[in-house]
Scaffold this motif. Structure first.
Motif, PDB file in Angstrom:
ATOM      1  N   LEU A   1      43.941 -13.870  11.554  1.00  0.00           N
ATOM      2  CA  LEU A   1      42.595 -13.373  11.814  1.00  0.00           C
ATOM      3  C   LEU A   1      41.968 -12.703  10.601  1.00  0.00           C
ATOM      4  CD1 LEU A   1      40.297 -12.918  13.793  1.00  0.00           C
ATOM      5  CD2 LEU A   1      41.455 -10.845  14.582  1.00  0.00           C
ATOM      6  N   ALA A   2      42.743 -11.902   9.890  1.00  0.00           N
ATOM      7  CA  ALA A   2      42.179 -11.165   8.750  1.00  0.00           C
ATOM      8  C   ALA A   2      41.609 -12.089   7.676  1.00  0.00           C
ATOM      9  CB  ALA A   2      43.236 -10.233   8.152  1.00  0.00           C
ATOM     10  N   PRO A   3      42.348 -13.104   7.213  1.00  0.00           N
ATOM     11  CA  PRO A   3      41.772 -13.963   6.164  1.00  0.00           C
ATOM     12  C   PRO A   3      40.622 -14.825   6.659  1.00  0.00           C
ATOM     13  CG  PRO A   3      43.952 -14.757   6.799  1.00  0.00           C
ATOM     14  CD  PRO A   3      43.777 -13.427   7.454  1.00  0.00           C
ATOM     15  N   ALA A   4      40.818 -15.553   7.754  1.00  0.00           N
ATOM     16  CA  ALA A   4      39.774 -16.466   8.238  1.00  0.00           C
ATOM     17  C   ALA A   4      38.559 -15.693   8.738  1.00  0.00           C
ATOM     18  CB  ALA A   4      40.328 -17.357   9.344  1.00  0.00           C
ATOM     19  N   GLY A   5      38.785 -14.616   9.476  1.00  0.00           N
ATOM     20  CA  GLY A   5      37.677 -13.852  10.022  1.00  0.00           C
ATOM     21  C   GLY A   5      36.803 -13.228   8.958  1.00  0.00           C
TER      22      GLY A   5
ATOM     23  N   MET B   1      37.470  -4.250   4.491  1.00  0.00           N
ATOM     24  CA  MET B   1      36.983  -3.437   3.375  1.00  0.00           C
ATOM     25  C   MET B   1      37.249  -4.125   2.038  1.00  0.00           C
ATOM     26  SD  MET B   1      38.270   0.316   4.662  1.00  0.00           S
ATOM     27  CE  MET B   1      37.863   0.919   6.308  1.00  0.00           C
ATOM     28  N   ILE B   2      38.410  -4.761   1.940  1.00  0.00           N
ATOM     29  CA  ILE B   2      38.739  -5.496   0.710  1.00  0.00           C
ATOM     30  C   ILE B   2      37.762  -6.646   0.517  1.00  0.00           C
ATOM     31  CG2 ILE B   2      40.482  -6.942  -0.421  1.00  0.00           C
ATOM     32  CD1 ILE B   2      42.623  -5.272   1.012  1.00  0.00           C
ATOM     33  N   ALA B   3      37.501  -7.390   1.599  1.00  0.00           N
ATOM     34  CA  ALA B   3      36.574  -8.521   1.515  1.00  0.00           C
ATOM     35  C   ALA B   3      35.180  -8.068   1.098  1.00  0.00           C
ATOM     36  CB  ALA B   3      36.516  -9.251   2.859  1.00  0.00           C
ATOM     37  N   ALA B   4      34.740  -6.926   1.633  1.00  0.00           N
ATOM     38  CA  ALA B   4      33.413  -6.416   1.288  1.00  0.00           C
ATOM     39  C   ALA B   4      33.294  -6.098  -0.194  1.00  0.00           C
ATOM     40  CB  ALA B   4      33.097  -5.171   2.121  1.00  0.00           C
TER      41      ALA B   4
ATOM     42  N   LEU C   1      31.780  -9.121  -2.505  1.00  0.00           N
ATOM     43  CA  LEU C   1      30.492  -9.750  -2.235  1.00  0.00           C
ATOM     44  C   LEU C   1      29.820 -10.253  -3.506  1.00  0.00           C
ATOM     45  CD1 LEU C   1      29.003  -7.414   0.530  1.00  0.00           C
ATOM     46  CD2 LEU C   1      29.842  -9.766   0.783  1.00  0.00           C
ATOM     47  N   SER C   2      30.095  -9.617  -4.621  1.00  0.00           N
ATOM     48  CA  SER C   2      29.524 -10.081  -5.884  1.00  0.00           C
ATOM     49  C   SER C   2      30.236 -11.312  -6.411  1.00  0.00           C
ATOM     50  CB  SER C   2      29.572  -8.963  -6.939  1.00  0.00           C
ATOM     51  OG  SER C   2      30.917  -8.574  -7.181  1.00  0.00           O
ATOM     52  N   ASN C   3      31.428 -11.592  -5.905  1.00  0.00           N
ATOM     53  CA  ASN C   3      32.204 -12.754  -6.331  1.00  0.00           C
ATOM     54  C   ASN C   3      32.945 -13.322  -5.110  1.00  0.00           C
ATOM     55  OD1 ASN C   3      33.730 -14.712  -7.594  1.00  0.00           O
ATOM     56  ND2 ASN C   3      34.511 -13.377  -9.199  1.00  0.00           N
ATOM     57  N   PRO C   4      32.225 -13.940  -4.182  1.00  0.00           N
ATOM     58  CA  PRO C   4      32.857 -14.407  -2.947  1.00  0.00           C
ATOM     59  C   PRO C   4      33.946 -15.451  -3.165  1.00  0.00           C
ATOM     60  CG  PRO C   4      30.611 -15.252  -3.143  1.00  0.00           C
ATOM     61  CD  PRO C   4      30.779 -14.226  -4.214  1.00  0.00           C
ATOM     62  N   LYS C   5      33.814 -16.242  -4.227  1.00  0.00           N
ATOM     63  CA  LYS C   5      34.845 -17.246  -4.506  1.00  0.00           C
ATOM     64  C   LYS C   5      36.189 -16.577  -4.765  1.00  0.00           C
ATOM     65  CE  LYS C   5      35.893 -21.158  -7.570  1.00  0.00           C
ATOM     66  NZ  LYS C   5      35.366 -22.038  -8.648  1.00  0.00           N
ATOM     67  N   LEU C   6      36.209 -15.554  -5.603  1.00  0.00           N
ATOM     68  CA  LEU C   6      37.450 -14.825  -5.856  1.00  0.00           C
ATOM     69  C   LEU C   6      37.932 -14.144  -4.588  1.00  0.00           C
ATOM     70  CD1 LEU C   6      39.604 -13.759  -7.774  1.00  0.00           C
ATOM     71  CD2 LEU C   6      38.044 -11.895  -8.413  1.00  0.00           C
ATOM     72  N   GLY C   7      36.987 -13.621  -3.804  1.00  0.00           N
ATOM     73  CA  GLY C   7      37.361 -12.993  -2.546  1.00  0.00           C
ATOM     74  C   GLY C   7      38.069 -13.944  -1.603  1.00  0.00           C
ATOM     75  N   MET C   8      37.632 -15.202  -1.573  1.00  0.00           N
ATOM     76  CA  MET C   8      38.286 -16.196  -0.717  1.00  0.00           C
ATOM     77  C   MET C   8      39.714 -16.463  -1.179  1.00  0.00           C
ATOM     78  SD  MET C   8      35.362 -18.975   0.362  1.00  0.00           S
ATOM     79  CE  MET C   8      33.848 -18.629  -0.526  1.00  0.00           C
ATOM     80  N   TYR C   9      39.911 -16.495  -2.481  1.00  0.00           N
ATOM     81  CA  TYR C   9      41.279 -16.643  -2.991  1.00  0.00           C
ATOM     82  C   TYR C   9      42.161 -15.477  -2.539  1.00  0.00           C
ATOM     83  CZ  TYR C   9      39.661 -20.330  -6.206  1.00  0.00           C
ATOM     84  OH  TYR C   9      39.144 -21.481  -6.764  1.00  0.00           O
TER      85      TYR C   9
ATOM     86  N   MET D   1      41.728 -13.515   0.100  1.00  0.00           N
ATOM     87  CA  MET D   1      41.973 -13.617   1.542  1.00  0.00           C
ATOM     88  C   MET D   1      43.059 -14.652   1.835  1.00  0.00           C
ATOM     89  SD  MET D   1      40.037 -11.374   3.053  1.00  0.00           S
ATOM     90  CE  MET D   1      40.274 -10.329   1.603  1.00  0.00           C
ATOM     91  N   ALA D   2      42.988 -15.792   1.158  1.00  0.00           N
ATOM     92  CA  ALA D   2      43.999 -16.832   1.348  1.00  0.00           C
ATOM     93  C   ALA D   2      45.381 -16.327   0.956  1.00  0.00           C
ATOM     94  CB  ALA D   2      43.633 -18.073   0.534  1.00  0.00           C
ATOM     95  N   GLY D   3      45.449 -15.579  -0.134  1.00  0.00           N
ATOM     96  CA  GLY D   3      46.723 -15.028  -0.587  1.00  0.00           C
ATOM     97  C   GLY D   3      47.289 -14.020   0.404  1.00  0.00           C
ATOM     98  N   ILE D   4      46.420 -13.176   0.954  1.00  0.00           N
ATOM     99  CA  ILE D   4      46.880 -12.200   1.952  1.00  0.00           C
ATOM    100  C   ILE D   4      47.443 -12.912   3.171  1.00  0.00           C
ATOM    101  CG2 ILE D   4      46.083 -10.453   3.603  1.00  0.00           C
ATOM    102  CD1 ILE D   4      44.133  -9.481   1.446  1.00  0.00           C
TER     103      ILE D   4
END
Length: 434
Positions: A51-55, A187-190, A193-201, A203-206
């Motif tokens: 849930l945390a990464p996909a959500g 909070m980490i995902a937020a 926001l300036s670099n959502p692509k890196l954020g997706m990486y 989230m996937a890693g988590i």
């Protein structure tokens, strides 16, 4: 099921059983005298796996990514993405739950689906981060949603396979605490926001890292020695159809959950507009009020989730705390109907935070206790998850209809109150569990 087991179920249905006497458990209280600490920890981090990464990608990073690659089409893309996610979730919860029921391997029946689902979910999130075509993103996200729900269905079904009735409340509590604790990942995902692509990486890693830790802690053994069902139309019907035989209490629990979640969704769907249009708060005050509500819900949710499961285990009761928490939720939702003053929303927030904490801690154990067939736990839990998904969609739609046609924002609250109380009544009609 043999005759003795059938007679026992019938007697239990007539007199009501406590959590310690649930008859559909694969593991008895005597076989598991000590609390399974490692499995409990595995279930606590469970929501961090799927849930945390996909959500957080779906709700935070993808909308920001859409605004960067196609500002004019972002609203439509988000709506389409939500629709696809809901449809895929509805199907995949049941499908993968049933397939995990039928799996026989040296790794067990649930672990392969958790591992492969986590791998596919994480990999597809990384792929989405590198796409710029909206249609391609939506299609790939459908695969993410399927993998996400495959993990969820198999993970929850582990409790039915491996936990004795007397520990189910505590395990359900730990899983509920994990649900609350994933706000840390939000909070980490937020922060990306300036670099959502890196954020997706990230989230996937988590998700992938937590998935590995989960299966190592859960230590699911081989189930190659379990009997295999022969392929037949009867087998297909048993493992993929709606539960019918001995399922009265099961469907009461499903409908009770649907009403409870729907009632909560009705009040939350337009909370921003309730504050600005019904309570007449300024934008700045609204922002601070929402932040305060979130803090209240986090703190009280954690506290009451933490204490409710062990108390339910000790008392040997599951139905009563679930029904009472649903009723308290409904009563709290009635307060804003009294007057358009912000104190009524604070009263509602406090009561619903407490109610949700108790509900999240114990409802999972109640769901396990009313499963009609322990051999189809994954599929049957999938229908329960489907009720959860459908009630959120229905709640949002109903809230919109109420606001538009039945008296505006004020009318939301008595409707939510009535629906929640209906859920409490349905749960109290369950016979086999106290």
């Amino acid at each position: 099921m043999n005759k003795n087991s059938t007679d026992k179920d019938t007697a239990s249905e007539n007199r009501g059983v406590s959590v310690g006497e649930v008859t559909n458990a694969n593991v008895t209280n005597e076989q598991q005298p000590k609390f399974p600490k490692l499995f409990g920890l595995a279930m606590f981090i469970g929501p961090f796996v799927w849930l945390a990464p996909a959500g957080n990608v779906r709700n935070t990073l993808l909308p920001q990514y859409f605004s960067q690659i196609d500002p004019s089409g972002k609203v439509a893309a988000i709506a389409i993405l939500a629709s696809v996610t809901s449809i895929v979730a509805a199907v995949s919860n049941i499908l993968f739950g049933a397939l995990s029921d039928l799996t026989r391997s040296k790794f067990g029946k649930r672990k392969p689906w958790i591992l492969f689902g986590t791998l596919i979910e994480s990999g597809m999130i990384c792929l989405v981060a590198n796409l710029t075509n909206m249609l391609a993103i939506v299609i790939c996200w459908g695969i993410v949603a399927a993998a996400e729900n495959a993990v969820a269905a198999a993970m929850v079904a582990q409790e039915a396979d491996r936990i004795a009735p007397k520990w189910r409340g505590t395990i359900s509590t730990l899983y509920g605490l994990g649900y609350t604790a994933i706000q840390v990942v939000a909070m980490i995902a937020a922060g990306f926001l300036s670099n959502p692509k890196l954020g997706m990486y990230v989230m996937a890693g988590i998700g992938f890292g937590m998935g590995i830790i989960h299966v190592l802690l859960a230590k699911e053994p081989s189930n190659l020695d379990e009997p295999r069902d022969k392929f037949s139309w009867s087998t297909i019907w048993t493992h993929f159809s709606l539960p019918t035989s001995g399922s009265r209490d099961y469907w009461l629990a499903v409908l009770g959950k649907l009403a409870m979640v729907m009632g909560g969704t009705i009040t939350n769907a337009y909370m921003l507009f309730v504050l600005t249009d019904y309570m007449k708060l300024s934008q700045g005050t609204t922002s601070k009020t929402l932040a305060t509500f979130a803090s209240i819900q986090l703190v009280l949710g954690l506290v009451f989730t933490a204490i409710s499961g062990p108390i339910a285990d000790k008392m040997g009761r599951l139905k009563l705390p679930v029904a009472l928490s649903t009723a308290v939720l409904g009563i709290g939702q009635f307060f804003p109907f009294i007057a358009p003053h912000v104190w009524t929303l604070y009263a509602m927030t406090i009561m619903t935070a407490i109610a949700n904490g108790v509900y999240n801690a114990v409802d999972g154990a109640l769901n396990l206790a009313v499963l009609p067939n322990k051999e189809t736990a994954g599929k049957d839990m999938g229908f329960i998850n489907l009720a959860n998904t459908l009630s959120q969609i229905a709640g949002t739609v109903v809230a919109g209809l109420i606001v538009t046609y039945l008296g505006g924002y004020r009318a939301i609250f008595p409707c939510a109150f009535a629906i929640s109380l209906l859920g409490a009544i349905l749960i109290m009609f369950i016979k086999k569990v106290r």
